[in-house]
Design a protein around this motif. Sequence first.
Motif, PDB file in Angstrom:
ATOM      1  N   UNK A   1     -22.766  31.989  -6.318  1.00 38.94           N
ATOM      2  CA  UNK A   1     -22.154  32.592  -5.080  1.00 38.94           C
ATOM      3  C   UNK A   1     -20.965  32.724  -4.803  1.00 38.94           C
ATOM      4  N   UNK A   2     -20.380  33.732  -3.885  1.00 33.00           N
ATOM      5  CA  UNK A   2     -19.121  33.700  -3.325  1.00 33.00           C
ATOM      6  C   UNK A   2     -19.623  33.551  -1.982  1.00 33.00           C
TER       7      UNK A   2
ATOM      8  N   UNK B   1     -21.086  33.719   4.863  1.00 29.41           N
ATOM      9  CA  UNK B   1     -22.249  33.743   4.300  1.00 29.41           C
ATOM     10  C   UNK B   1     -22.334  33.959   2.762  1.00 29.41           C
ATOM     11  N   UNK B   2     -23.229  33.470   1.978  1.00 34.19           N
ATOM     12  CA  UNK B   2     -23.448  33.499   0.598  1.00 34.19           C
ATOM     13  C   UNK B   2     -23.561  34.969   0.221  1.00 34.19           C
ATOM     14  N   UNK B   3     -23.074  35.343  -1.097  1.00 31.34           N
ATOM     15  CA  UNK B   3     -23.274  36.728  -1.603  1.00 31.34           C
ATOM     16  C   UNK B   3     -23.137  36.058  -3.096  1.00 31.34           C
ATOM     17  N   UNK B   4     -24.589  36.666  -3.684  1.00 32.48           N
ATOM     18  CA  UNK B   4     -24.830  36.328  -4.978  1.00 32.48           C
ATOM     19  C   UNK B   4     -24.019  36.951  -6.031  1.00 32.48           C
ATOM     20  N   UNK B   5     -23.394  36.222  -6.835  1.00 31.97           N
ATOM     21  CA  UNK B   5     -22.343  36.539  -7.958  1.00 31.97           C
ATOM     22  C   UNK B   5     -23.414  36.915  -9.285  1.00 31.97           C
ATOM     23  N   UNK B   6     -24.184  35.768  -9.289  1.00 29.28           N
ATOM     24  CA  UNK B   6     -25.210  35.961 -10.334  1.00 29.28           C
ATOM     25  C   UNK B   6     -26.315  35.331  -9.624  1.00 29.28           C
ATOM     26  N   UNK B   7     -27.639  36.107  -9.619  1.00 29.43           N
ATOM     27  CA  UNK B   7     -28.713  36.079  -8.749  1.00 29.43           C
ATOM     28  C   UNK B   7     -29.795  34.806  -9.326  1.00 29.43           C
TER      29      UNK B   7
END
Length: 232
Positions: A128-129, A134-140
Amino acid sequence: MPNILAIETSSETASCALLRGDAVISRVSSGVRTHSQAVLPMIQELLAEAGIALKDCDAIAYGSGPGSFTGVRTACGVAQGLAFGGKLPAVPVVTLDAMALACHQQHGAAEVLVVLDARMGEVYWAQYRFENGMPVAVLPPVLSAPADVQPQGAPVACGNGLSAYAEAFPVGGFAEVMPHAEQIAQLAAVAFAAGRTVTAAEAQPLYLRNKVAYTQAERRDMAAAKPAEGGA
């Protein structure tokens, strides 16, 4: 701000939290035979401490997984029952998202790799970044062997998968960060505000694996293969 009641039982520890505005109160239980024995009493304690009833909540949030099969089913089942009983929407929250938020809050990490022990020689992991906290998935989230965890860049690593498979993660990490209902509630509040809710009937666990455990035949095959591997 909404009142969010949250349940998290996807790991060895069960937790419940009540988010009211910016304040969150929680309860944690471990060492019980099943999480189902601990969750409802903790919820009753939280509601009593806050001086509200279930009907005063706006939504029921739960850690949807991935995680322990029994654990994620427990959280989902309890959330469904409460949502039905209170005529409330449910908010599923991905367990690894909550772990990433905990790592960000506790360690200030802007890039986070979450590695959760999935047993059977595998891990659940995601990267995540953070944007606006709030977390945003870079690699789900995916399920893989520990050796197949391939993060981008140099994120801060967290989760009990790091210690469970230490040989695959020589740099270590923040192994103490685990799923907790406080972060489930915080992420659910954002989802609730955006209208990302489901009905009680629609609430489902998130499974990344379709096997609970190896069969007896598979265990015998693995045991027979070990001497062969050792002599190779």
